[in-house]
Design an enzyme around this catalytic site. Structure first.
Site, PDB file in Angstrom:
ATOM      1  N   GLU A 109      43.838  -2.627  40.025  1.00 38.29           N
ATOM      2  CA  GLU A 109      44.816  -1.028  40.269  1.00 38.29           C
ATOM      3  C   GLU A 109      45.938  -1.521  41.253  1.00 38.29           C
ATOM      4  O   GLU A 109      47.137  -0.588  40.857  1.00 38.29           O
ATOM      5  CB  GLU A 109      43.836  -0.150  40.983  1.00 38.29           C
ATOM      6  CG  GLU A 109      42.877   0.481  40.284  1.00 38.29           C
ATOM      7  CD  GLU A 109      41.956   1.530  40.938  1.00 38.29           C
ATOM      8  OE1 GLU A 109      42.072   1.730  42.097  1.00 38.29           O
ATOM      9  OE2 GLU A 109      41.446   2.482  40.167  1.00 38.29           O
ATOM     10  N   GLU A 119      33.518  -1.629  37.962  1.00 31.38           N
ATOM     11  CA  GLU A 119      32.921  -1.027  38.899  1.00 31.38           C
ATOM     12  C   GLU A 119      31.351  -0.331  38.399  1.00 31.38           C
ATOM     13  O   GLU A 119      30.595   0.025  39.057  1.00 31.38           O
ATOM     14  CB  GLU A 119      33.820   0.072  39.589  1.00 31.38           C
ATOM     15  CG  GLU A 119      34.843  -0.185  40.418  1.00 31.38           C
ATOM     16  CD  GLU A 119      36.198  -0.500  39.526  1.00 31.38           C
ATOM     17  OE1 GLU A 119      37.236  -0.179  39.962  1.00 31.38           O
ATOM     18  OE2 GLU A 119      36.168  -0.460  38.424  1.00 31.38           O
TER      19      GLU A 119
END
Length: 274
Positions: free
Chosen positions: A113, A133
């Site tokens: 990110e 994740e």
């Protein structure tokens, strides 16, 4: 004295900021997150800086947020921590000066990110990128990916947690350029030099227009909703079981517990991934 967790190297075109926790594959601790936010603000305020490059020391760009740090035990507590993480990522995205991610090795989860928040990504061909994740009961912190590569490929990557190499990342439009790892710094320097030739009073509004286009498509609303939803996801049974193994047996054991269900090569990246 311990080495600084963030290195700042002046260059002819601006500054190269290097995440410097190589033993942890540059997993983002709260200290590193805050240091990066300050460094980005300093670079934006420095008239000598035209371009910012974000890199990682050692074998990886960044393996994500440091899962070994103490975690909240309520959804509200999670929202506070995640809000700080999102703010750090958006500080890069909102920078008035162009930011290039120099990606090698792992760029995972919160680390990916950070790269996606940069204006451009130059990746080594053998880099490993992804947001795994979901495999331990978490979710992306800042929902950038669908605005970069579209819904279908984003759904595949986020719902499986699979990793892709730099070549595939380039094919799907996640990175701008892919080069052999030995040419990575050279390629980034050349690109940064090219961007630095654009006057700041032209570059800044051009970047602002592009950011507004994402906001018009609902980016900030998605980020705010994502904060609420991930705060709940992080209280899932899977996440709590993962955290229990971390506290009882350590992070490596927790990553092995996770990877045993997927038969994948993620365990080596054990510094972060959140």
């Amino acid at each position: 004295m311990a080495d600084p967790i963030l290195l700042s190297e002046p260059t002819p075109w601006g500054v190269r900021l290097t995440l410097n926790r190589p033993a942890k594959l540059n997993a983002i601790s709260a200290e590193l997150r805050d240091a990066l936010t300050i460094a980005i603000a300093d670079a934006v305020a420095d008239d000598a800086v035209r371009v910012i490059v974000l890199a990682g020391a050692g074998r990886a760009f960044c393996s994500g947020y440091d899962l070994a740090e103490a975690q909240p035990d309520t959804a509200w507590g999670w929202r506070g921590v995640l809000g700080e993480d999102v703010a750090a990522t958006l500080a890069i995205w909102r920078s008035a000066k162009p930011v290039i991610a120099q990606v090698h090795g792992y760029a995972l989860a919160g680390g990916l990110e950070l790269a996606m928040a940069c204006d451009l990504i130059v990746a080594a061909a053998d880099a490993q990128l992804g947001e795994p994740e979901i495999r331990f009961g978490s979710a992306p912190v800042t929902l950038l990916m669908p605005y970069l590569i579209g819904q279908k490929k984003t759904r595949e990557l986020l719902m499986t947690g699979d990793l892709i190499d730099g070549t595939e990342a380039h094919r799907i439009g996640l990175v701008n350029r892919v080069v052999p790892v030995e040419r990575l710094v050279e390629e980034v320097d050349a690109l940064a030099d090219r961007l630095a030739r654009v006057p700041p009073d032209v570059m800044a509004p051009t970047k602002l227009m592009l950011n507004w286009a994402m906001e018009a498509a609902g980016f900030m609303e998605a980020v705010e909703a994502g904060l609420d939803l991930q705060s709940m996801v992080n209280m899932s049974e899977t996440q709590r079981e993962f955290d229990t193994v971390v506290r009882r047996d350590g992070l490596k054991a927790a990553l092995a517990w996770r990877d045993a269900r997927y038969d994948e090569r993620l365990a080596e990246s054990g510094g972060g991934e959140s």
